[in-house]
Design an enzyme around this catalytic site. Structure first.
Site, PDB file in Angstrom:
ATOM      1  N   ARG A   1     -16.291   5.913  13.477  1.00  0.00           N
ATOM      2  CA  ARG A   1     -15.789   5.008  14.504  1.00  0.00           C
ATOM      3  C   ARG A   1     -15.466   5.719  15.814  1.00  0.00           C
ATOM      4  O   ARG A   1     -14.515   5.352  16.517  1.00  0.00           O
ATOM      5  CB  ARG A   1     -14.551   4.238  13.988  1.00  0.00           C
TER       6      ARG A   1
ATOM      7  N   SER B   1     -14.108  -6.044  10.216  1.00  0.00           N
ATOM      8  CA  SER B   1     -13.093  -5.198   9.580  1.00  0.00           C
ATOM      9  C   SER B   1     -11.968  -4.949  10.578  1.00  0.00           C
ATOM     10  O   SER B   1     -12.192  -4.404  11.658  1.00  0.00           O
ATOM     11  CB  SER B   1     -13.706  -3.864   9.150  1.00  0.00           C
TER      12      SER B   1
ATOM     13  N   GLU C   1      -8.936  -1.311  13.884  1.00  0.00           N
ATOM     14  CA  GLU C   1     -10.299  -1.117  14.380  1.00  0.00           C
ATOM     15  C   GLU C   1     -10.555  -2.084  15.524  1.00  0.00           C
ATOM     16  O   GLU C   1     -11.373  -1.836  16.399  1.00  0.00           O
ATOM     17  CB  GLU C   1     -11.306  -1.340  13.246  1.00  0.00           C
TER      18      GLU C   1
END
Length: 301
Positions: free
Chosen positions: A174, A224, A294
């Site tokens: 990420r 997510s 996230e």
């Protein structure tokens, strides 16, 4: 009005909206009005818009299709620059695909399949743009962008266009040099392999079925919600903390997949933010692990 005129001079009046509700541009279907919402079409335009913002001391934010974004209920005071529908060309040359940053991953995966190119099946159901996927090294089902990216053109904070190799992009979990250095992704070159169109399509259909079965696709969400903590799965921690179905107003931890926070219909950004904080607190109390979001939060809450 001077700022509005400057933006229109760069992007065209039809591409500059004022007081634009951000709920129209996020997959959460949540968000108050942005002062200015500009859709960009090329590197020069993006650079000029950013220059206008800097000269006028106006905040700006660059987004794709809003699949990882939570915008505050009071909106965004500044300029939203969207790289999406005016910058989404896809070109296949042999085993390489040249993809502008605004192209959806689903469209790109479909183009790869049509050209009998394998390697991108994992991304076929990720609801984001190529630029966002590169910025966060998006991944699913054992695949990630760094496995298929060869290079990318980026715009630096100084307004310079550079081509970076996959190694120079620093793609990790990420993260990338794009996110770390506030670069803007412009175009990505993917290197795939020749395969069987039928097998590629079958694999994409298989992954689509998994998503339909396991993810709350019928509700607004940002995918997510939390990053995966090292050694754990966020959804499992949330479930084991007894938070399946936990609600704050119309925001809810999905009963189908605890890693997703969903908008049941009329959730506010404040409700989603409070729910995320509650979840992170409860998981930390129970397991000593602090979940990191996230989802990106911008604007006034």
């Amino acid at each position: 009005m001077d700022l509005y005129k400057e933006l229109c001079a760069v992007s065209g009046q039809e591409n500059v909206l004022t007081d634009e509700p951000m709920r129209r541009h996020t997959t959460f279907r949540i968000g108050g009005p942005a002062d200015y919402f500009v859709t960009a079409s090329c590197a020069e335009e993006i650079r000029d818009i950013i220059g206008i913002c800097l000269r006028n001391a106006v905040p700006y934010y660059i987004m794709g299709n809003g699949s990882d974004l939570l915008v505050g209920d009071k909106g965004f005071r500044g300029v939203i620059i969207q790289i999406f529908k005016r910058m989404n060309a896809i070109r296949v040359e042999g085993e390489r695909i040249f993809v502008q940053a605004g192209a959806l991953l689903s469209r790109t995966a479909a183009a790869a399949c049509e050209a009998s190119l394998t390697g991108m099946e994992f991304a076929s159901g990720i609801p984001g743009t190529m630029g966002g996927a590169l910025r966060m090294n998006a991944g699913a089902y054992g695949g990630e962008m760094k496995q298929i990216v060869e290079s990318a053109d980026i715009l630096t904070a100084d307004g310079e266009v550079k081509t970076l190799s996959v190694d120079e992009l620093g793609l990790g979990y990420r993260t990338s040099v794009i996110s770390r250095n506030d670069y803007v992704a412009l175009e990505v070159v993917l290197k795939l392999n020749k395969g069987s169109r039928e097998e590629i399509r079958a694999r994409m259909d298989e992954l689509k079925e998994k998503r339909v079965q396991k993810q709350p696709l019928e509700y607004g969400s940002a995918g997510s919600t939390f990053k995966r903590p090292e050694g754990y799965f966020a959804g499992k921690l949330i479930e084991d903390a007894g938070l399946r179905g936990y609600r704050v107003g119309d925001a809810q931890v999905s009963e189908k997949h605890c890693g997703f926070v969903i908008n049941r219909g009329s959730a506010t950004a404040a409700e989603v933010a409070q729910l995320m904080e509650d979840v992170a607190d409860r998981v930390e109390q129970k397991f000593g692990v602090r979940l990191e979001p996230e989802v990106k939060k911008i604007g006034e809450f």
